[in-house]
Motif scaffolding. Structure first.
Motif, short mmCIF file in Angstrom:
data_model
loop_
_atom_site.label_atom_id
_atom_site.label_comp_id
_atom_site.label_asym_id
_atom_site.label_seq_id
_atom_site.Cartn_x
_atom_site.Cartn_y
_atom_site.Cartn_z
N ALA A 174 -29.11 -1.66 -97.77
CA ALA A 174 -29.35 -1.28 -96.37
C ALA A 174 -30.34 -0.12 -96.29
O ALA A 174 -31.24 -0.12 -95.46
CB ALA A 174 -28.03 -0.89 -95.70
N LYS A 175 -30.18 0.83 -97.18
CA LYS A 175 -31.07 1.99 -97.21
C LYS A 175 -32.51 1.57 -97.50
O LYS A 175 -33.45 2.00 -96.83
CB LYS A 175 -30.57 2.96 -98.28
N ILE A 176 -32.68 0.72 -98.48
CA ILE A 176 -34.02 0.25 -98.86
C ILE A 176 -34.64 -0.55 -97.72
O ILE A 176 -35.80 -0.35 -97.36
CB ILE A 176 -33.95 -0.59 -100.15
N ALA A 177 -33.84 -1.44 -97.12
CA ALA A 177 -34.35 -2.27 -96.02
C ALA A 177 -34.73 -1.41 -94.83
O ALA A 177 -35.78 -1.63 -94.20
CB ALA A 177 -33.30 -3.31 -95.63
N ARG A 178 -33.91 -0.41 -94.51
CA ARG A 178 -34.21 0.47 -93.37
C ARG A 178 -35.50 1.23 -93.60
O ARG A 178 -36.36 1.30 -92.73
CB ARG A 178 -33.06 1.45 -93.15
N LYS A 179 -35.66 1.77 -94.80
CA LYS A 179 -36.87 2.53 -95.09
C LYS A 179 -38.12 1.66 -95.10
O LYS A 179 -39.21 2.14 -94.81
CB LYS A 179 -36.72 3.25 -96.43
N ALA A 180 -37.94 0.37 -95.41
CA ALA A 180 -39.07 -0.56 -95.41
C ALA A 180 -39.35 -1.12 -94.02
O ALA A 180 -40.30 -1.86 -93.82
CB ALA A 180 -38.80 -1.71 -96.38
N SER B 70 -27.59 -6.20 -91.43
CA SER B 70 -26.77 -7.19 -92.13
C SER B 70 -26.13 -6.60 -93.38
O SER B 70 -24.95 -6.86 -93.68
CB SER B 70 -27.61 -8.42 -92.51
N CYS B 71 -26.88 -5.79 -94.10
CA CYS B 71 -26.35 -5.14 -95.30
C CYS B 71 -25.22 -4.17 -94.96
O CYS B 71 -24.22 -4.09 -95.67
CB CYS B 71 -27.46 -4.42 -96.06
N ARG C 291 -30.60 5.51 -85.29
CA ARG C 291 -31.59 6.55 -84.97
C ARG C 291 -33.01 6.00 -85.08
O ARG C 291 -33.86 6.26 -84.24
CB ARG C 291 -31.40 7.75 -85.88
N LYS C 292 -33.24 5.23 -86.15
CA LYS C 292 -34.57 4.65 -86.34
C LYS C 292 -34.90 3.65 -85.23
O LYS C 292 -36.06 3.47 -84.88
CB LYS C 292 -34.67 3.98 -87.71
#
Length: 110
Positions: free
Chosen positions: A25-31, A39-40, A61-62
């Motif tokens: 989730a963190k990686i997907a959000r940053k990308a 979903s993650c 927030r994003k």
């Protein structure tokens, strides 16, 4: 899918699988892949992953949903029974777990 179901039934692996979903989730959000990140996060929550709400708040927030993020953060903090002053006062006398949680929460909106 059958392999994942058998792995997820193992209590010692549930935490590891949940953390893997949080990292995804963190990686997907940053990308910028917000739907994938969401979903993650949902998958992580099915594994009762602690602090999944942190990634959820960061995603909200994003997505310019700051009020929703603050509401979710407030509910999570109440569920964890963390007094509000612990979130702000990182220098006070707190158990180590409270300091860690307070630091994580303060990162959401910084």
């Amino acid at each position: 899918m059958l392999m994942l179901n058998s792995l997820s039934s193992n209590p010692s692996l549930r935490s590891t699988i949940g953390q893997a979903w949080i990292e995804s989730a963190k990686i997907a959000r940053k990308a910028g892949h917000l739907q994938t990140a969401y979903s993650c996060i949902l998958q992580a929550r099915t594994f009762d992953t602690p602090f999944a709400f942190i990634q959820s708040c960061k995603l909200q927030r994003k997505s310019n949903e700051e009020i929703k993020a603050l509401h979710e953060l407030s509910l999570a903090m109440q569920a964890l029974r963390v007094p509000a002053q612990n979130v702000i006062d990182l220098d006070g006398e707190q158990p180590e777990n409270d300091k860690r949680l307070a630091a994580k929460v303060s990162k959401v909106f910084c």
